[in-house]
Design a protein around this motif. Structure first.
Motif, PDB file in Angstrom:
ATOM      1  N   ALA A 215       0.833  -1.208   0.000  1.00  0.00           N
ATOM      2  CA  ALA A 215       0.000   0.000   0.000  1.00  0.00           C
ATOM      3  C   ALA A 215       0.863   1.251   0.000  1.00  0.00           C
ATOM      4  O   ALA A 215       0.588   2.217  -0.717  1.00  0.00           O
ATOM      5  N   VAL A 216       1.940   1.227   0.809  1.00  0.00           N
ATOM      6  CA  VAL A 216       2.846   2.376   0.837  1.00  0.00           C
ATOM      7  C   VAL A 216       3.568   2.511  -0.499  1.00  0.00           C
ATOM      8  O   VAL A 216       3.585   3.582  -1.114  1.00  0.00           O
ATOM      9  N   GLY A 217       4.179   1.413  -0.956  1.00  0.00           N
ATOM     10  CA  GLY A 217       4.973   1.464  -2.179  1.00  0.00           C
ATOM     11  C   GLY A 217       4.154   1.783  -3.420  1.00  0.00           C
ATOM     12  O   GLY A 217       4.483   2.701  -4.175  1.00  0.00           O
ATOM     13  N   LEU A 218       3.086   1.038  -3.621  1.00  0.00           N
ATOM     14  CA  LEU A 218       2.250   1.286  -4.800  1.00  0.00           C
ATOM     15  C   LEU A 218       1.562   2.639  -4.699  1.00  0.00           C
ATOM     16  O   LEU A 218       1.377   3.327  -5.705  1.00  0.00           O
ATOM     17  N   GLY A 219       1.209   3.016  -3.476  1.00  0.00           N
ATOM     18  CA  GLY A 219       0.535   4.305  -3.294  1.00  0.00           C
ATOM     19  C   GLY A 219       1.395   5.472  -3.738  1.00  0.00           C
ATOM     20  O   GLY A 219       0.934   6.360  -4.457  1.00  0.00           O
ATOM     21  N   ILE A 220       2.670   5.487  -3.315  1.00  0.00           N
ATOM     22  CA  ILE A 220       3.512   6.632  -3.675  1.00  0.00           C
ATOM     23  C   ILE A 220       3.901   6.608  -5.152  1.00  0.00           C
ATOM     24  O   ILE A 220       4.081   7.656  -5.764  1.00  0.00           O
ATOM     25  N   ILE A 230      -0.983  -3.377 -11.604  1.00  0.00           N
ATOM     26  CA  ILE A 230      -0.361  -3.588 -10.294  1.00  0.00           C
ATOM     27  C   ILE A 230      -0.564  -5.026  -9.843  1.00  0.00           C
ATOM     28  O   ILE A 230      -1.525  -5.687 -10.234  1.00  0.00           O
ATOM     29  N   ARG A 231       0.373  -5.494  -9.016  1.00  0.00           N
ATOM     30  CA  ARG A 231       0.172  -6.747  -8.278  1.00  0.00           C
ATOM     31  C   ARG A 231       0.635  -6.528  -6.850  1.00  0.00           C
ATOM     32  O   ARG A 231       1.734  -6.025  -6.618  1.00  0.00           O
ATOM     33  N   VAL A 232      -0.194  -6.913  -5.916  1.00  0.00           N
ATOM     34  CA  VAL A 232       0.185  -6.922  -4.508  1.00  0.00           C
ATOM     35  C   VAL A 232       0.695  -8.333  -4.214  1.00  0.00           C
ATOM     36  O   VAL A 232      -0.091  -9.269  -4.085  1.00  0.00           O
ATOM     37  N   SER A 233       2.006  -8.502  -4.160  1.00  0.00           N
ATOM     38  CA  SER A 233       2.602  -9.835  -4.020  1.00  0.00           C
ATOM     39  C   SER A 233       2.599 -10.263  -2.550  1.00  0.00           C
ATOM     40  O   SER A 233       3.321  -9.694  -1.739  1.00  0.00           O
ATOM     41  N   LEU A 234       1.790 -11.260  -2.230  1.00  0.00           N
ATOM     42  CA  LEU A 234       1.638 -11.686  -0.842  1.00  0.00           C
ATOM     43  C   LEU A 234       1.924 -13.170  -0.678  1.00  0.00           C
ATOM     44  O   LEU A 234       1.638 -13.974  -1.572  1.00  0.00           O
ATOM     45  N   GLY A 245      -5.273  -4.920  -3.666  1.00  0.00           N
ATOM     46  CA  GLY A 245      -5.062  -4.070  -4.848  1.00  0.00           C
ATOM     47  C   GLY A 245      -6.245  -3.169  -5.125  1.00  0.00           C
ATOM     48  O   GLY A 245      -6.081  -1.980  -5.436  1.00  0.00           O
ATOM     49  N   LYS A 246      -7.439  -3.707  -4.995  1.00  0.00           N
ATOM     50  CA  LYS A 246      -8.643  -2.904  -5.237  1.00  0.00           C
ATOM     51  C   LYS A 246      -8.774  -1.781  -4.216  1.00  0.00           C
ATOM     52  O   LYS A 246      -9.166  -0.657  -4.556  1.00  0.00           O
ATOM     53  N   ILE A 247      -8.437  -2.088  -2.955  1.00  0.00           N
ATOM     54  CA  ILE A 247      -8.521  -1.056  -1.915  1.00  0.00           C
ATOM     55  C   ILE A 247      -7.511   0.047  -2.185  1.00  0.00           C
ATOM     56  O   ILE A 247      -7.813   1.245  -2.034  1.00  0.00           O
ATOM     57  N   ILE A 248      -6.292  -0.323  -2.604  1.00  0.00           N
ATOM     58  CA  ILE A 248      -5.273   0.675  -2.918  1.00  0.00           C
ATOM     59  C   ILE A 248      -5.757   1.600  -4.031  1.00  0.00           C
ATOM     60  O   ILE A 248      -5.671   2.835  -3.914  1.00  0.00           O
TER      61      ILE A 248
END
Length: 353
Positions: A215-220, A230-234, A245-248
């Motif tokens: 959230a921090v990284g993709l957000g900035i 985007i992909r949020v790798s978890l 990802g949708k929330i971001i």
């Protein structure tokens, strides 16, 4: 280069770049050879809102499975290839919508040219991927470590190899588990390339820590106008990647649809099991494609005031709670009926007089 200025690229039935909406990707954790298991997972991810799905192709059987998987799913399919150009060609021949390769480990120029030729024949994009963990030794030495400059140089050099063949249906990704390094690298590469950028914080961690770091990284990065997918790798269920990802994107105003949950922290005034209720409301809300704000408040002292800007909300009292619609209290219900009351409102949203 900001999203509006990047090259438009077609991936199956989706378009990225050129100001197109930012799309959410994930990757299956099934064995691709197991068509039924892979398709079932993709169906779940589609329902969660996944726009593009990637699968690992590490064997001939996996490359062949692409054909049957494609027949059943509804979103673009990406094949992730390392080390073996033949698998990339086979995946392309079996109908994959995009391939992800690292030109540096595909087996040399001749092998790379065979992949590009196959992609060109079907006009499918090639995603050039560079990770900080696999940066070339000479670039590590040149920049005295893994740096944003090294990541960018590596990615552009690899894209250039494909460009030199006359093919420019390219997407680029540069990933690091270091948030600030990712940010600096994306700011640099956005000034140097026309190609759409797939962004993510790689190997970010478990659902909790990985979601926060992403959230921090993709957000900035996204806030700079950079990034097309985007992909949020978890380390966890891929469905969690889609939810995060949708929330971001929704938080940054880059995606509409889906209920936005507003819930207060607990305090000494809380007289209901707010944590349990908020979690149940979040699960309930995920079933609805409504573009509304839903507030879950812990007490009736400040609840109505705090929830008045939301479209719908509840505020708990001692053993009961009030239901609020558009800032107006519409009824009081028992605590154990609050969730059902919310469900009834959501089921009929848009039909109230």
């Amino acid at each position: 280069m900001h999203r509006e200025q990047t090259k438009k690229v077609q991936i199956g039935n989706k378009v990225i770049g050129g100001g197109s909406p930012v799309l959410v990707q994930s990757m299956c954790n099934t064995k691709t050879e197991n068509v039924r298991e892979t398709v079932e997972q993709i169906f779940i991810l589609e329902k969660e809102g996944c726009d593009i799905i990637r699968v690992a192709v590490a064997s001939k059987e996996a490359a062949i499975a692409i054909r049957d998987i494609k027949k059943e799913i509804h979103i673009p399919l990406v094949a992730d290839i390392h080390f073996d150009a033949r698998l990339a060609v086979q995946a392309i021949e079996n109908g994959v919508d995009k391939i992800r390769i690292n030109p540096g480990n595909i087996g040399g120029t001749d092998k790379l040219l065979s992949v590009v030729a196959a992609a060109r024949e079907r006009n499918i994009p090639i995603r050039v991927g560079v990770n900080s963990g696999s940066l070339e030794k000479e670039l590590v030495e040149k920049y005295k470590g893994v740096t944003p400059q090294g990541l960018v140089e590596s990615a552009l050099a690899k894209a250039g190899i494909i460009e030199d063949t006359g093919y420019d249906n390219i997407v680029i990704s540069i990933k690091s588990s270091n948030v600030l390094m990712s940010y600096e690298a994306h700011k640099l590469i956005a000034k140097k390339t026309k190609y759409p950028l797939h962004i993510g914080i790689t190997e970010s961690g478990t659902v909790r820590t990985g979601s926060i770091k992403s959230a921090v990284g993709l957000g900035i990065i996204l806030n700079e106008g950079i990034g097309d997918t985007i992909r949020v790798s978890l380390t966890g269920d891929p469905a969690e990647e889609i939810r995060a990802g949708k929330i971001i994107l929704k938080t940054l105003g880059l995606r509409k649809g889906g209920i936005n949950i507003i819930s207060c922290p607990t305090c000494g005034r809380t007289q209901i099991n707010l944590i349990d209720l908020a979690n149940k409301v979040e699960d309930l809300a995920a079933r609805y494609d409504l573009d509304i704000d839903l507030a879950v408040m812990g007490c009736v002292v400040n609840g109505p005031g705090e929830a008045k800007e939301a479209d719908l909300g509840v505020a708990g009292g001692k053993g009961s709670g009030i239901l609020i619609r558009k800032g107006e209290v519409i009824r009081t219900v028992a605590e154990d009926e609050l969730l059902n009351a919310l469900k009834e409102e959501l089921d009929n949203w848009g039909h109230q007089e």
